[in-house]
Design a protein around this motif. Structure first.
Motif, mmCIF file in Angstrom:
data_model
loop_
_atom_site.group_PDB
_atom_site.id
_atom_site.type_symbol
_atom_site.label_atom_id
_atom_site.label_comp_id
_atom_site.label_asym_id
_atom_site.label_seq_id
_atom_site.Cartn_x
_atom_site.Cartn_y
_atom_site.Cartn_z
ATOM 1 N N LEU A 1 15.384 -11.276 -33.740
ATOM 2 C CA LEU A 1 14.252 -10.333 -33.798
ATOM 3 C C LEU A 1 14.318 -9.715 -32.345
ATOM 4 C CD1 LEU A 1 10.811 -11.403 -34.711
ATOM 5 C CD2 LEU A 1 11.023 -10.805 -32.461
ATOM 6 N N LEU A 2 13.814 -8.463 -32.574
ATOM 7 C CA LEU A 2 13.544 -7.652 -31.202
ATOM 8 C C LEU A 2 12.244 -7.229 -31.298
ATOM 9 C CD1 LEU A 2 16.944 -5.622 -31.026
ATOM 10 C CD2 LEU A 2 16.257 -7.876 -29.655
ATOM 11 N N ALA A 3 11.681 -7.095 -30.371
ATOM 12 C CA ALA A 3 10.289 -6.491 -30.123
ATOM 13 C C ALA A 3 10.357 -5.686 -28.807
ATOM 14 C CB ALA A 3 9.181 -7.680 -29.803
ATOM 15 N N ALA B 1 11.870 -7.836 -25.757
ATOM 16 C CA ALA B 1 12.133 -9.303 -25.859
ATOM 17 C C ALA B 1 12.780 -9.522 -27.059
ATOM 18 C CB ALA B 1 10.975 -9.935 -26.065
ATOM 19 N N ALA B 2 13.818 -10.588 -27.149
ATOM 20 C CA ALA B 2 14.636 -10.991 -28.285
ATOM 21 C C ALA B 2 14.348 -12.567 -28.516
ATOM 22 C CB ALA B 2 15.952 -10.680 -28.004
ATOM 23 N N ALA B 3 14.522 -12.908 -29.888
ATOM 24 C CA ALA B 3 14.439 -14.103 -30.172
ATOM 25 C C ALA B 3 15.703 -14.316 -31.292
ATOM 26 C CB ALA B 3 13.139 -14.680 -30.949
ATOM 27 N N TYR C 1 12.960 -16.563 -41.288
ATOM 28 C CA TYR C 1 13.900 -16.128 -42.325
ATOM 29 C C TYR C 1 15.465 -16.668 -41.765
ATOM 30 C CZ TYR C 1 14.812 -14.293 -46.862
ATOM 31 O OH TYR C 1 15.247 -13.961 -48.258
ATOM 32 N N PRO C 2 16.175 -17.473 -42.279
ATOM 33 C CA PRO C 2 17.547 -18.091 -41.674
ATOM 34 C C PRO C 2 18.308 -17.151 -41.743
ATOM 35 C CG PRO C 2 16.902 -19.063 -43.690
ATOM 36 C CD PRO C 2 15.724 -18.334 -43.327
ATOM 37 N N ALA C 3 19.363 -16.933 -40.605
ATOM 38 C CA ALA C 3 20.146 -16.037 -40.788
ATOM 39 C C ALA C 3 21.224 -16.221 -39.395
ATOM 40 C CB ALA C 3 19.932 -14.445 -40.578
ATOM 41 N N MET C 4 22.564 -15.478 -39.448
ATOM 42 C CA MET C 4 23.387 -15.496 -38.196
ATOM 43 C C MET C 4 23.440 -14.285 -37.523
ATOM 44 S SD MET C 4 24.715 -18.383 -37.953
ATOM 45 C CE MET C 4 26.128 -18.122 -37.012
ATOM 46 N N ALA C 5 23.466 -14.461 -36.242
ATOM 47 C CA ALA C 5 23.681 -13.179 -35.438
ATOM 48 C C ALA C 5 23.972 -13.610 -33.992
ATOM 49 C CB ALA C 5 21.965 -12.610 -35.322
ATOM 50 N N GLN C 6 24.398 -12.567 -33.318
ATOM 51 C CA GLN C 6 24.875 -12.850 -31.952
ATOM 52 C C GLN C 6 23.926 -12.369 -31.043
ATOM 53 O OE1 GLN C 6 28.509 -10.620 -31.074
ATOM 54 N NE2 GLN C 6 29.751 -12.422 -31.564
ATOM 55 N N GLU C 7 23.824 -13.214 -29.910
ATOM 56 C CA GLU C 7 22.609 -13.040 -29.011
ATOM 57 C C GLU C 7 22.965 -12.136 -27.796
ATOM 58 O OE1 GLU C 7 20.958 -15.723 -25.208
ATOM 59 O OE2 GLU C 7 21.884 -16.824 -27.135
ATOM 60 N N GLU C 8 22.204 -10.954 -27.648
ATOM 61 C CA GLU C 8 22.683 -10.286 -26.354
ATOM 62 C C GLU C 8 21.497 -10.357 -25.378
ATOM 63 O OE1 GLU C 8 22.908 -6.268 -27.746
ATOM 64 O OE2 GLU C 8 24.429 -6.565 -29.038
ATOM 65 N N ARG C 9 21.897 -10.607 -24.089
ATOM 66 C CA ARG C 9 20.629 -10.738 -23.015
ATOM 67 C C ARG C 9 20.893 -9.835 -21.835
ATOM 68 N NH1 ARG C 9 21.449 -15.037 -20.298
ATOM 69 N NH2 ARG C 9 19.515 -15.010 -19.384
ATOM 70 N N GLY D 1 13.997 -26.321 -37.570
ATOM 71 C CA GLY D 1 14.703 -24.722 -36.983
ATOM 72 C C GLY D 1 14.670 -25.196 -35.379
ATOM 73 N N VAL D 2 15.490 -24.219 -35.003
ATOM 74 C CA VAL D 2 15.372 -24.006 -33.423
ATOM 75 C C VAL D 2 15.534 -22.580 -33.099
ATOM 76 C CG1 VAL D 2 18.042 -24.175 -33.375
ATOM 77 C CG2 VAL D 2 16.718 -24.586 -31.320
ATOM 78 N N ALA D 3 14.909 -21.955 -32.009
ATOM 79 C CA ALA D 3 14.756 -20.824 -31.879
ATOM 80 C C ALA D 3 14.731 -20.551 -30.278
ATOM 81 C CB ALA D 3 13.194 -20.264 -32.212
ATOM 82 N N TYR D 4 15.614 -19.676 -29.723
ATOM 83 C CA TYR D 4 15.733 -19.135 -28.376
ATOM 84 C C TYR D 4 15.197 -18.049 -27.922
ATOM 85 C CZ TYR D 4 17.676 -17.815 -23.800
ATOM 86 O OH TYR D 4 17.618 -17.455 -22.599
ATOM 87 N N PHE D 5 14.100 -17.835 -27.278
ATOM 88 C CA PHE D 5 13.472 -16.401 -26.728
ATOM 89 C C PHE D 5 13.957 -16.113 -25.313
ATOM 90 C CE2 PHE D 5 10.135 -14.772 -24.039
ATOM 91 C CZ PHE D 5 9.966 -13.476 -24.648
ATOM 92 N N THR D 6 14.264 -14.887 -25.116
ATOM 93 C CA THR D 6 14.092 -14.356 -23.797
ATOM 94 C C THR D 6 13.721 -12.782 -23.846
ATOM 95 O OG1 THR D 6 15.827 -14.013 -21.878
ATOM 96 C CG2 THR D 6 16.614 -13.692 -24.335
ATOM 97 N N PRO D 7 13.177 -12.288 -22.553
ATOM 98 C CA PRO D 7 12.944 -11.004 -22.171
ATOM 99 C C PRO D 7 14.264 -10.321 -22.182
ATOM 100 C CG PRO D 7 12.291 -12.439 -20.504
ATOM 101 C CD PRO D 7 12.655 -13.365 -21.378
ATOM 102 N N LEU D 8 14.374 -9.259 -22.552
ATOM 103 C CA LEU D 8 15.441 -8.251 -22.007
ATOM 104 C C LEU D 8 15.164 -7.315 -20.949
ATOM 105 C CD1 LEU D 8 16.770 -7.517 -25.627
ATOM 106 C CD2 LEU D 8 17.273 -9.548 -24.213
ATOM 107 N N SER D 9 13.877 -7.030 -20.876
ATOM 108 C CA SER D 9 13.084 -6.193 -20.045
ATOM 109 C C SER D 9 11.688 -6.456 -19.924
ATOM 110 C CB SER D 9 13.486 -4.610 -20.196
ATOM 111 O OG SER D 9 12.663 -4.080 -21.373
#
Length: 295
Positions: free
Chosen positions: A241-243, A187-189, A18-26, A175-183
């Motif tokens: 997204l946060l998991a 994880a966040a995408a 689902y498209p949306a705008m959000a700030q990334e936190e790493r 679409g373009v997606a960036y995924f990173t673990p936070l711990s």
């Protein structure tokens, strides 16, 4: 460990449809355990889940409704399974650990726009639409280790045609997606995407025909004005997204919580149509919460 994070990241990023705008936190990536540490993602694996979403009652609506949000993703032999909004995608190209990953397969979705849960009385009086079944090829590429050893940056495009005879048109969804673990357990995408619909698609969802205009007047709030829509990009936005794994370790499967939030903006004739400009809103918000199990 690295492979597990990258596989999980591809799955989480695929969920962000689902498209949306959000700030990334790493945060700093977790310290790597032994390279040969076993994970649930080393062989065949499946994640299934269910949740509830809260979003517009139709694309362009300013009324919001609750709806179920099922999920399935995984890897069975050489076939990867990724979720899509209202559907699923299959990737037939095996992935290589730690290398650039190419995807090619087939995507399908059930589109229920204005087929149910119409909260606006005027739009409901104009008539419900048929559900579309869209099928077509999907292709993409994913680059691991962009900013840390466990992240990934993915580019995908789905091209689908309605095979159920509803809108009878074609859509393209880049679409373009960036995924990173936070711990180790979280994880966040972040995903940015858009959607293009051809003339048949736009005419079905965004035009107001004389029959629809006359029917809408029966709601007692005035008739929708006539409108002829043409194809083009109809929305753009981003999603975050946060998991969180409930035992604190994403690599061993089990239960996890997933939260998602996003914003999208209707564009072109999808924004100018009376369904949006008169009865709805071009700004579209979305949120969801679910639980899944990986085995």
């Amino acid at each position: 460990m690295k492979r597990a994070f990258l596989v999980a990241g591809g799955a989480f990023a695929a969920l962000v449809a689902y498209p949306a705008m959000a700030q990334e936190e790493r945060d700093a990536p977790p310290p790597p355990p032994p390279a040969d540490a076993p994970t649930v993602y080393d062989g065949d694996w499946i994640s299934v889940g269910a949740g509830v979403g809260y979003g517009p009652s139709y694309e362009g609506s300013d009324d919001y409704v609750l709806f179920p949000a099922p999920l399935v993703m995984g890897q069975i032999g050489p076939v990867g399974i990724s979720p899509r909004a209202g559907g699923v995608a299959l990737d037939f190209i095996p992935s290589a650990d730690g290398e650039v990953d190419f995807d090619f397969g087939v995507a399908a979705r059930l589109r229920s726009n204005r087929a149910s849960q119409i909260e606006d009385a005027v739009v409901e009086a104009a008539g419900e639409l048929d559900r579309a079944v869209e099928v077509g090829p999907t292709a993409g590429v994913s680059f691991p280790g962009v900013l840390n050893p466990y992240d990934s940056l993915s580019f995908t495009t789905d091209v689908k045609w309605d095979v159920a005879g509803a809108h009878k048109g074609m859509t393209i969804s880049p679409g373009v997606a960036y995924f990173t673990p936070l711990s180790r357990g979280m994880a966040a995408a972040l995903s940015v995407s858009a959607e293009y619909g051809d003339d048949d698609y736009a005419d079905y969802y965004y035009s107001v025909t004389p029959a629809q205009s006359a029917a809408s007047a029966t709601a007692g709030e005035g008739a929708l004005p006539l409108y002829q829509a043409d194809g083009g990009f109809n929305k753009v936005g981003a999603t975050l997204l946060l998991a969180y794994d409930l035992d604190g370790d994403l690599t061993n499967g089990g239960l996890s919580l997933v939260g998602i939030g996003g914003y999208s903006s209707m564009l072109g004739d999808a924004k100018r149509t009376p369904y949006t400009s008169v009865r709805g809103d071009a700004d579209q918000w979305f949120a969801g919460l679910g639980i899944g199990y990986t085995f």
